[in-house]
Write a protein that holds these residues in place. Structure first.
Motif, PDB file in Angstrom:
ATOM      1  N   GLN A  38     -49.928  44.349 -24.112  1.00 51.85           N
ATOM      2  CA  GLN A  38     -49.658  43.583 -22.898  1.00 51.85           C
ATOM      3  C   GLN A  38     -50.863  42.739 -22.493  1.00 51.85           C
ATOM      4  OE1 GLN A  38     -48.208  46.750 -20.273  1.00 51.85           O
ATOM      5  NE2 GLN A  38     -46.331  45.553 -20.119  1.00 51.85           N
ATOM      6  N   LEU A  39     -52.067  43.258 -22.704  1.00 50.29           N
ATOM      7  CA  LEU A  39     -53.265  42.474 -22.386  1.00 50.29           C
ATOM      8  C   LEU A  39     -53.309  41.196 -23.210  1.00 50.29           C
ATOM      9  CD1 LEU A  39     -55.983  45.269 -22.077  1.00 50.29           C
ATOM     10  CD2 LEU A  39     -54.912  43.970 -20.232  1.00 50.29           C
ATOM     11  N   GLY A  40     -52.749  41.250 -24.400  1.00 49.21           N
ATOM     12  CA  GLY A  40     -52.709  40.080 -25.266  1.00 49.21           C
ATOM     13  C   GLY A  40     -51.735  39.012 -24.812  1.00 49.21           C
ATOM     14  N   THR A  41     -50.984  39.268 -23.727  1.00 52.03           N
ATOM     15  CA  THR A  41     -50.053  38.262 -23.208  1.00 52.03           C
ATOM     16  C   THR A  41     -50.633  37.513 -22.009  1.00 52.03           C
ATOM     17  OG1 THR A  41     -48.958  39.816 -21.702  1.00 52.03           O
ATOM     18  CG2 THR A  41     -48.066  39.634 -23.954  1.00 52.03           C
ATOM     19  N   ILE A  42     -51.935  37.703 -21.766  1.00 54.29           N
ATOM     20  CA  ILE A  42     -52.598  37.058 -20.631  1.00 54.29           C
ATOM     21  C   ILE A  42     -53.427  35.882 -21.126  1.00 54.29           C
ATOM     22  CG2 ILE A  42     -54.288  37.340 -18.779  1.00 54.29           C
ATOM     23  CD1 ILE A  42     -53.597  40.333 -18.795  1.00 54.29           C
ATOM     24  N   THR A  43     -53.198  34.727 -20.534  1.00 55.96           N
ATOM     25  CA  THR A  43     -54.050  33.583 -20.818  1.00 55.96           C
ATOM     26  C   THR A  43     -55.060  33.452 -19.673  1.00 55.96           C
ATOM     27  OG1 THR A  43     -54.104  31.236 -21.391  1.00 55.96           O
ATOM     28  CG2 THR A  43     -52.524  31.874 -19.730  1.00 55.96           C
ATOM     29  N   ALA A  71     -47.284  35.566 -20.986  1.00 53.42           N
ATOM     30  CA  ALA A  71     -46.455  35.991 -19.857  1.00 53.42           C
ATOM     31  C   ALA A  71     -47.213  35.924 -18.537  1.00 53.42           C
ATOM     32  CB  ALA A  71     -45.949  37.410 -20.098  1.00 53.42           C
ATOM     33  N   TYR A  72     -48.550  35.974 -18.615  1.00 52.24           N
ATOM     34  CA  TYR A  72     -49.371  36.034 -17.411  1.00 52.24           C
ATOM     35  C   TYR A  72     -50.540  35.061 -17.523  1.00 52.24           C
ATOM     36  CZ  TYR A  72     -46.878  40.448 -17.404  1.00 52.24           C
ATOM     37  OH  TYR A  72     -45.891  41.396 -17.478  1.00 52.24           O
ATOM     38  N   ARG A  73     -51.050  34.656 -16.348  1.00 52.86           N
ATOM     39  CA  ARG A  73     -52.218  33.788 -16.304  1.00 52.86           C
ATOM     40  C   ARG A  73     -53.245  34.443 -15.383  1.00 52.86           C
ATOM     41  NH1 ARG A  73     -50.004  29.525 -14.362  1.00 52.86           N
ATOM     42  NH2 ARG A  73     -50.759  29.680 -12.227  1.00 52.86           N
ATOM     43  N   LEU A  74     -54.479  34.468 -15.830  1.00 53.79           N
ATOM     44  CA  LEU A  74     -55.575  35.022 -15.047  1.00 53.79           C
ATOM     45  C   LEU A  74     -56.386  33.849 -14.509  1.00 53.79           C
ATOM     46  CD1 LEU A  74     -57.053  37.579 -14.131  1.00 53.79           C
ATOM     47  CD2 LEU A  74     -58.341  37.492 -16.263  1.00 53.79           C
ATOM     48  N   GLU A  75     -56.438  33.741 -13.173  1.00 56.01           N
ATOM     49  CA  GLU A  75     -57.178  32.665 -12.508  1.00 56.01           C
ATOM     50  C   GLU A  75     -58.423  33.273 -11.873  1.00 56.01           C
ATOM     51  OE1 GLU A  75     -54.223  31.392  -9.724  1.00 56.01           O
ATOM     52  OE2 GLU A  75     -53.141  30.232 -11.235  1.00 56.01           O
ATOM     53  N   ILE A  76     -59.572  32.648 -12.102  1.00 63.25           N
ATOM     54  CA  ILE A  76     -60.833  33.215 -11.633  1.00 63.25           C
ATOM     55  C   ILE A  76     -61.665  32.143 -10.942  1.00 63.25           C
ATOM     56  CG2 ILE A  76     -62.980  34.343 -12.346  1.00 63.25           C
ATOM     57  CD1 ILE A  76     -61.408  35.397 -14.780  1.00 63.25           C
ATOM     58  N   GLU A  77     -62.221  32.516  -9.785  1.00 67.74           N
ATOM     59  CA  GLU A  77     -63.184  31.680  -9.066  1.00 67.74           C
ATOM     60  C   GLU A  77     -64.497  32.443  -9.042  1.00 67.74           C
ATOM     61  OE1 GLU A  77     -61.555  31.085  -5.187  1.00 67.74           O
ATOM     62  OE2 GLU A  77     -59.638  30.431  -6.002  1.00 67.74           O
ATOM     63  N   LEU A 162     -53.792  48.669 -14.063  1.00 63.62           N
ATOM     64  CA  LEU A 162     -52.609  48.161 -13.375  1.00 63.62           C
ATOM     65  C   LEU A 162     -51.407  48.141 -14.310  1.00 63.62           C
ATOM     66  CD1 LEU A 162     -51.386  46.690 -10.809  1.00 63.62           C
ATOM     67  CD2 LEU A 162     -51.917  44.578 -12.034  1.00 63.62           C
ATOM     68  N   MET A 163     -51.612  47.625 -15.508  1.00 65.00           N
ATOM     69  CA  MET A 163     -50.504  47.538 -16.458  1.00 65.00           C
ATOM     70  C   MET A 163     -50.025  48.918 -16.906  1.00 65.00           C
ATOM     71  SD  MET A 163     -51.359  44.234 -18.791  1.00 65.00           S
ATOM     72  CE  MET A 163     -50.700  42.657 -18.287  1.00 65.00           C
ATOM     73  N   LYS A 164     -50.916  49.876 -16.927  1.00 66.49           N
ATOM     74  CA  LYS A 164     -50.546  51.236 -17.337  1.00 66.49           C
ATOM     75  C   LYS A 164     -49.784  51.961 -16.225  1.00 66.49           C
ATOM     76  CE  LYS A 164     -50.966  54.998 -19.914  1.00 66.49           C
ATOM     77  NZ  LYS A 164     -50.464  55.133 -21.248  1.00 66.49           N
ATOM     78  N   THR A 165     -50.137  51.692 -14.966  1.00 63.21           N
ATOM     79  CA  THR A 165     -49.599  52.499 -13.867  1.00 63.21           C
ATOM     80  C   THR A 165     -48.527  51.821 -13.029  1.00 63.21           C
ATOM     81  OG1 THR A 165     -51.378  51.769 -12.391  1.00 63.21           O
ATOM     82  CG2 THR A 165     -51.757  53.788 -13.651  1.00 63.21           C
ATOM     83  N   SER A 166     -48.456  50.501 -13.034  1.00 68.15           N
ATOM     84  CA  SER A 166     -47.513  49.796 -12.165  1.00 68.15           C
ATOM     85  C   SER A 166     -46.138  49.668 -12.816  1.00 68.15           C
ATOM     86  CB  SER A 166     -48.050  48.403 -11.847  1.00 68.15           C
ATOM     87  OG  SER A 166     -47.084  47.672 -11.117  1.00 68.15           O
ATOM     88  N   PRO A 167     -45.093  49.889 -12.038  1.00 65.01           N
ATOM     89  CA  PRO A 167     -43.730  49.701 -12.588  1.00 65.01           C
ATOM     90  C   PRO A 167     -43.441  48.239 -12.923  1.00 65.01           C
ATOM     91  CG  PRO A 167     -43.633  50.297 -10.253  1.00 65.01           C
ATOM     92  CD  PRO A 167     -45.070  50.384 -10.663  1.00 65.01           C
TER      93      PRO A 167
END
Length: 176
Positions: A38-43, A71-77, A162-167
């Protein structure tokens, strides 16, 4: 086997058995269909400046580069600050503290849903030497690389938990 070594092994085995019954499980378990996949689906969205470049590269190394369908995007400031403290008699600085703060958001690829909005922080001290400005610049750059890696570690760990514990990130059922 010596008595001390036998007792040490018995204590380690007892501790392992106690932890096995407490409900803890490895975050990265599940192999190709677990959290690591799942971590590999984050850009990771581009982040400005040198500190952003370093954080983004460190995150991509930890998360993996997503395929064509992220599937996901990580935005960082980022907020990168260097503060001087420790003053000599001639009012020159003897020590600096470099602080790197990141506010990050994990959102769906279309941006419609936010799964995580959090911060990470790391800091380091730098000795300021009188003899060479080049040495100070090199120390500041070296600390920035370490801080960027620490920020990436914190972010990746928080997302993995989060990915391990969140529904919201349900793990697919294992194949029979």
């Amino acid at each position: 086997m010596t008595g001390a070594r036998t007792r040490s092994l018995a204590a380690a085995l007892a501790a392992a058995l106690a932890l096995a019954g407490c409900g803890l499980s490895p975050v990265y378990s599940g192999g190709a269909r677990g959290v690591a996949a799942q971590l590999g689906t984050i850009t990771v969205a581009p982040i400005p400046d040198r500190s952003g470049y370093l954080v983004r590269n460190a995150l991509q190394a930890r998360l993996g580069k997503p395929g064509a369908s992220a599937a996901y995007r990580l935005e960082i400031e980022l907020d990168d600050q260097i503060e001087g403290f420790g003053i000599r008699g001639d009012d020159s600085i003897t020590r600096e503290r470099r602080t790197l703060r990141a506010r990050y958001r994990l959102v769906s690829a279309d941006g419609a849903r936010t799964f995580l909005d959090a911060t990470a922080r790391a800091d380091a001290g730098i000795d300021v030497v009188r003899s060479s400005n080049l040495a100070v610049v090199a120390a500041e750059n070296s600390q920035l690389e370490r801080l960027a890696d620490e920020i990436a570690r914190q972010i990746a760990a928080r997302i993995a938990v989060l990915m391990k514990t969140s529904p919201d990130f349900a793990q697919p059922a294992p194949r029979p």
